[in-house]
Design a protein around this motif. Structure first.
Motif: not given
Length: 507
Positions: A267-273, A409-417, A473-478
């Motif tokens: 459900f994701f692509e790219g690097d970073p995903p 585990r990956l960034d979901v932009p706020e606008q998409l959320e 590495r996921h903590q800043p995103r959380i």
């Protein structure tokens, strides 16, 4: 030393040897020692090479015999491994020179000619002795496998796994390694007749210390103790038209399954995903459809057995929240006083009154990108393949939507959320004209804060207790997601407490 477990396997050729070593690889972990014995040409190096290539998921990986180097190290995806050949060792004292005395920590050791190690062999180990069996075929071998000490349980499980595969008709299937997750489960692909299947190894979860009102953490928060919830919830999801894997063969007591293989389309692509928006939209539609149904509290497990889905009650949610105080805050140099700890839990208990009073639905619990497979050939929401739901509970609908739209585990932009949140609310209103969007938005914020508070603690625990630093590495995103949710007016009291007592993660 007392022999604790043993069995033998007749191996018709090198492929059969590779299958055996792949099955064993499914059950081992860092710190395990496997010795390989037998005459010259009996197949020791062949067996070691097969295991290393399986664990590396690389059939062409060069795996030279360490006869002259004595020890060869491999940094494999699951854990480091050392392949040693002690044929040229004349005295056990030489093991220190090649880094095998003491044995390396958190490393799997494959050791040929172990008799040269003498008394320096560990008491907990797996011994495999290979011998020629020309009466069966020129290339046939017998592997006599023994488990000593703690390894006895692994050998008993290996024996059960081999019996399960034989009874299911998959003993001769080719194995391919699959990445695991943060749990005790492990997986492999079974390739047979041009088709692919999934082998799940799901041993019963060992009880931890009874520190939560006499219960271990897993029981307190209603995590699956064995494979039975997976089987039951899979059947329940399929009965309601959702794409959960079909289960072809099951050993419910031992915890082995052979299931449908959904493939690996993400459900994701790219690097970073980053998220693929249309797939996230379909996953959002699936949740709206699931939450719009009237779902039972019990589902069939076997012809004469049912599984009751546990309630995700306030006590369970508070135990999860407590992981922040137990693991995350100490990492950030914060030691809560008993007064502050009580204040923290009381604020949360008041806040969780809303989820406790909300309508209950099936909460799949880990509804996020690693556990969703895109099934292009199916239609509508059936294109969302669900593979992780054994910890399902009865709880608020907002929880799984948070899991998806605030992917750990990956960034979901706020606008998409926000766009997907609006999409979900619109779909729920189409099903039920009385759906309260404002009340749901408050629940969404509360469950976001609850989940992300728990994740900060969980990832700190995975690092410090389980030796898995990559989760940090996921903590800043959380933290970013948590900050978003704390902005909702319903969370004003807890926001102030966090501002005073909870520092952000490093990095």
């Amino acid at each position: 030393m007392r022999e604790a477990a043993t069995f033998s396997a007749l191996l018709a050729d090198e492929a059969a040897t590779a299958h055996l070593m792949a099955d064993l690889a499914l059950l081992i972990g860092p710190g395990d020692v496997i010795t390989l014995s037998g005459d010259l040409g009996a197949g020791k190096t062949t067996a070691a090479r097969a295991m290393i290539r399986y664990l590396a998921d690389d059939e062409e990986l060069e795996v030279p015999s360490p006869t002259f180097t004595l020890a060869q190290s491999y940094d494999l995806p699951s854990f480091p491994l050392v392949h040693a050949d002690l044929y040229r060792v004349s005295d056990a004292s030489e093991l220190e020179e090649i880094g095998l005395s003491p044995l390396p920590e958190a490393t799997v050791v494959l050791m040929e000619w172990p008799e040269r190690a003498g008394e320096m062999l560990p008491a907990d180990r797996i011994d495999i002795n290979f011998s020629h069996r020309p009466e069966h075929d020129a290339g046939a071998r017998t592997a006599e496998i023994k488990g000593f000490g703690r390894a006895a349980a692994q050998i008993e499980r290996l024996k059960s796994l081999r019996q399960f595969l034989e009874q299911a008709g998959f003993l001769a299937a080719k194995r391919r390694r699959m990445a695991g997750d943060a749990s005790i489960r492990s997986y492999a692909r079974l390739l047979r007749g041009g088709e692919s299947f999934i082998l799940m190894n799901s041993p019963r979860r060992p009880d931890g210390p009874p520190v939560y009102d006499g219960k271990p953490y897993s029981a307190a928060v209603h995590l699956a103790e064995d494979v039975k919830p997976f089987v039951a919830i899979a059947g329940g999801l399929r009965a309601h038209g959702f794409s959960a894997p079909e289960i072809y063969h099951a050993d419910l007591e031992s915890g082995f399954l052979i299931t449908e293989d959904f493939g690996s389309e993400c459900f994701f692509e790219g690097d970073p995903p980053h998220p693929i928006p249309d797939r996230y939209e379909t996953a959002t539609d699936l949740l709206a459809a699931l939450h719009g149904k009237t779902l039972p509290e019990t589902v069939p497990l076997a012809p004469h057995a049912e599984y009751r889905i546990p309630l995700f009650d306030t006590d369970a949610l508070l135990v999860e929240i407590g992981l922040m105080a137990e693991w995350y805050l100490p990492d950030r140099g914060v030691a809560l006083t008993e007064v502050l700890r009580a204040e923290f839990l009381e604020l949360w208990r008041d806040l969780l009154e809303k989820p406790a009073a909300a309508a209950k639905t099936w909460v799949l619990r880990d509804f996020h990108s690693p556990n969703l497979i895109w099934l292009e050939k199916r239609a509508g929401i059936a294109r969302v393949g669900l593979i992780d739901f054994q910890d399902a509970v009865l709880g608020p609908a907002a929880y799984d939507l948070v899991s998806l739209l605030q992917d750990a585990r990956l960034d979901v932009p706020e606008q998409l959320e926000l766009s997907l949140l609006s999409r979900y609310i619109k779909a729920r209103r189409e099903i039920d004209a009385n759906f309260d969007a404002s009340a749901f938005a408050a629940l969404y914020a509360i469950m976001s804060a609850q989940r992300n508070t728990r994740l900060l603690g969980t990832f700190a625990r995975l690092n410090r207790r389980d030796g898995k630093p990559h989760y940090l590495r996921h903590q800043p995103r959380i933290w970013t997601y948590l900050t978003r949710s704390l902005a909702h007016p319903a969370l004003a009291p807890i926001k102030a407490w966090y501002a005073a007592h909870v520092p952000p993660p490093v990095g």
